[in-house]
Motif scaffolding. Structure first.
Motif, PDB file in Angstrom:
ATOM      1  N   UNK A 213       2.579 -15.263  -9.229  1.00 31.44           N
ATOM      2  CA  UNK A 213       1.276 -15.456  -8.577  1.00 31.44           C
ATOM      3  C   UNK A 213       1.187 -14.643  -7.282  1.00 31.44           C
ATOM      4  N   UNK A 214       1.947 -13.546  -7.209  1.00 35.38           N
ATOM      5  CA  UNK A 214       1.916 -12.680  -6.023  1.00 35.38           C
ATOM      6  C   UNK A 214       0.498 -12.168  -5.777  1.00 35.38           C
ATOM      7  N   UNK A 215       0.018 -12.363  -4.531  1.00 36.41           N
ATOM      8  CA  UNK A 215      -1.380 -12.036  -4.208  1.00 36.41           C
ATOM      9  C   UNK A 215      -1.586 -10.560  -3.866  1.00 36.41           C
ATOM     10  N   UNK A 216      -0.482  -9.802  -3.735  1.00 38.82           N
ATOM     11  CA  UNK A 216      -0.592  -8.390  -3.377  1.00 38.82           C
ATOM     12  C   UNK A 216      -0.476  -8.195  -1.875  1.00 38.82           C
ATOM     13  N   UNK A 217      -0.328  -6.936  -1.431  1.00 32.54           N
ATOM     14  CA  UNK A 217      -0.176  -6.664   0.001  1.00 32.54           C
ATOM     15  C   UNK A 217      -1.452  -6.912   0.810  1.00 32.54           C
ATOM     16  N   UNK A 218      -2.602  -6.812   0.156  1.00 33.85           N
ATOM     17  CA  UNK A 218      -3.895  -7.084   0.812  1.00 33.85           C
ATOM     18  C   UNK A 218      -4.940  -7.290  -0.285  1.00 33.85           C
ATOM     19  N   UNK A 219      -6.105  -7.884   0.046  1.00 27.42           N
ATOM     20  CA  UNK A 219      -7.127  -8.114  -0.990  1.00 27.42           C
ATOM     21  C   UNK A 219      -7.608  -6.792  -1.595  1.00 27.42           C
ATOM     22  N   UNK A 220      -7.834  -6.804  -2.912  1.00 26.84           N
ATOM     23  CA  UNK A 220      -8.273  -5.604  -3.644  1.00 26.84           C
ATOM     24  C   UNK A 220      -7.266  -4.455  -3.524  1.00 26.84           C
ATOM     25  N   UNK A 221      -5.996  -4.806  -3.360  1.00 22.89           N
ATOM     26  CA  UNK A 221      -4.955  -3.764  -3.333  1.00 22.89           C
ATOM     27  C   UNK A 221      -4.807  -3.127  -4.716  1.00 22.89           C
ATOM     28  N   UNK A 222      -5.139  -3.887  -5.752  1.00 18.06           N
ATOM     29  CA  UNK A 222      -4.988  -3.378  -7.123  1.00 18.06           C
ATOM     30  C   UNK A 222      -6.229  -2.581  -7.508  1.00 18.06           C
ATOM     31  N   UNK A 223      -6.027  -1.349  -7.981  1.00 19.24           N
ATOM     32  CA  UNK A 223      -7.194  -0.508  -8.320  1.00 19.24           C
ATOM     33  C   UNK A 223      -8.120  -1.161  -9.353  1.00 19.24           C
ATOM     34  N   UNK A 224      -7.530  -1.971 -10.249  1.00 20.44           N
ATOM     35  CA  UNK A 224      -8.345  -2.636 -11.270  1.00 20.44           C
ATOM     36  C   UNK A 224      -9.306  -3.635 -10.615  1.00 20.44           C
ATOM     37  N   UNK A 225      -8.775  -4.444  -9.698  1.00 20.60           N
ATOM     38  CA  UNK A 225      -9.589  -5.443  -8.999  1.00 20.60           C
ATOM     39  C   UNK A 225     -10.639  -4.751  -8.130  1.00 20.60           C
ATOM     40  N   UNK A 226     -10.202  -3.721  -7.419  1.00 19.39           N
ATOM     41  CA  UNK A 226     -11.108  -2.984  -6.524  1.00 19.39           C
ATOM     42  C   UNK A 226     -12.275  -2.383  -7.316  1.00 19.39           C
ATOM     43  N   UNK A 227     -11.971  -1.802  -8.475  1.00 21.88           N
ATOM     44  CA  UNK A 227     -13.001  -1.152  -9.298  1.00 21.88           C
ATOM     45  C   UNK A 227     -14.032  -2.160  -9.811  1.00 21.88           C
ATOM     46  N   UNK A 228     -13.544  -3.294 -10.309  1.00 24.67           N
ATOM     47  CA  UNK A 228     -14.466  -4.300 -10.851  1.00 24.67           C
ATOM     48  C   UNK A 228     -15.266  -4.947  -9.714  1.00 24.67           C
ATOM     49  N   UNK A 229     -14.600  -5.234  -8.597  1.00 24.50           N
ATOM     50  CA  UNK A 229     -15.302  -5.823  -7.443  1.00 24.50           C
ATOM     51  C   UNK A 229     -16.414  -4.889  -6.966  1.00 24.50           C
ATOM     52  N   UNK A 230     -16.115  -3.595  -6.940  1.00 26.66           N
ATOM     53  CA  UNK A 230     -17.103  -2.604  -6.514  1.00 26.66           C
ATOM     54  C   UNK A 230     -18.305  -2.607  -7.464  1.00 26.66           C
ATOM     55  N   UNK A 231     -18.027  -2.649  -8.766  1.00 27.94           N
ATOM     56  CA  UNK A 231     -19.102  -2.658  -9.764  1.00 27.94           C
ATOM     57  C   UNK A 231     -19.959  -3.925  -9.621  1.00 27.94           C
TER      58      UNK A 231
END
Length: 359
Positions: A213-231
């Motif tokens: 359940x690692x949350x990542x180094x910062x929010x939207x650090x994952x390109x997949x999450x960032x791309x969908x959030x942007x859309x």
């Protein structure tokens, strides 16, 4: 509280006497997990899974097969299907989405559907494909489906976590996270459902890169999450419902995940969930629990559902599909059809609710 655990070979010898001593009740659900994995994936080579005119929706498909299938639909159903990419994954794979619907008017409201945020939950992508198949096959014959596709667009993302899904087919059937590299630790991946900018890395998420359940180094650090959030941000006025498909628990969840509190439009969302669960149960008698994610499942921060709701999408749901742990992530292919058939009833129910009332 029921917890399911997967044990490394030979550890059960020490654990079982301990559980007995501590008076903890346990059930062995799958005694040989390796054998169960091999049984599910061993059939793959003997079957014609690929030829697209006879694409088999009752088997699990690799990422390559799913992408070929998307290309094919884009070519053969250009009146109802438009395929596009919202970005690229960490390993450089395109993040494909199918826009489904009749181009009947310049502006239409939309529903977002994603599957496979968690790599090992194979029934998710199977359902996304099933949804598209049903939409295309019944558009002419089913007035409800015709209404849905005429009045709305559906953005369907069959595999959100493309790198993780590919990895779960090739190396580790139980992989959950993305595949990004962590420089300090030798661990890969971030939980793509803990990486959203909503109460990020609070309760129910981990700061440790090796945790599931690692949350990542910062929010939207994952390109997949960032791309969908942007859309989704770009289309937040158009998108009225966000549906995310997971496994397993047989639940229909709505916000909040990150806290025990009632959402402002609770009565609308709750009645939509109640009706959807009843519709689902009408097929095979499978009873889904429904309610706010925090109290129905567990508290988790940084989830896509909470983020969608906080960003102005009034109906945000997460489905936890079959089963409740007997097969778990290794849901047999024979159960794809019943699972998708009943889930389809729930999704149609939510969609028609959306068209009727409560905005």
């Amino acid at each position: 509280m029921h917890m399911n655990y997967r044990l490394v070979p030979n550890t059960s010898r020490g654990l079982l006497p301990y559980l007995q001593q501590a008076n903890i009740q346990y059930t062995i659900l799958i005694s040989d997990l390796q054998e169960a994995v091999e049984n599910q994936t061993g059939l793959r080579s003997h079957r014609n899974r690929r030829s697209l005119p006879e694409y088999n929706y009752e088997v699990y498909h690799s990422l390559e097969e799913i992408q070929d299938w998307m290309y094919h639909l884009n070519k053969t159903h250009s009146d109802l299907v438009h395929m596009f990419s919202v970005g690229k994954s960490y390993e450089g794979r395109p993040l494909f989405v199918l826009k489904l619907g009749k181009r009947s008017r310049p502006y239409k409201k939309a529903v977002w559907i994603d599957c496979g945020i968690h790599a090992r939950e194979w029934i998710g992508p199977a359902f996304c494909q099933w949804f598209v198949k049903e939409a295309l096959q019944t558009y002419q014959t089913d007035p409800a489906m015709r209404k849905m596709l005429t009045q709305l667009y559906f953005y369907v993302m069959p595999v959100f976590n493309v790198d993780g899904y590919h990895f779960s087919w090739t190396y580790d059937r139980f992989w959950r996270k993305t595949r990004s590299k962590n420089t300090r630790f030798r661990c890969h991946g971030v939980d793509a459902n803990r990486n959203w900018k909503v109460k990020w890395c609070d309760e129910g998420a981990s700061f440790h890169p090796c945790d599931d359940t690692y949350c990542g180094p910062f929010p939207e650090s994952e390109p997949e999450v960032k791309a969908v959030a942007h859309f989704l941000r770009k289309h937040r006025k158009q998108i009225k419902a966000y549906l995310s498909f997971h496994a397993y628990a047989q639940m229909l969840l709505y916000p909040y995940s990150y806290k025990y509190a009632t959402i402002p439009n609770f009565s609308c969302v709750e009645s939509a969930a109640y009706n959807a669960v009843n519709a689902l149960q009408s097929a095979y008698g499978i009873r889904y629990r429904y309610g706010p994610a925090s109290s129905t499942l567990y508290v988790s921060s940084g989830s896509s559902m909470d983020w969608a709701y906080k960003n102005g999408i009034p109906y945000a749901f997460a489905f936890e599909l079959r089963d409740t742990g007997h097969f778990g992530f290794l849901l047999p292919e024979t159960l794809i059809k019943p699972t998708c058939t009943e889930t389809m009833l729930a999704v149609k129910n939510i969609t028609l609710h959306l068209l009727k009332k409560c905005h």
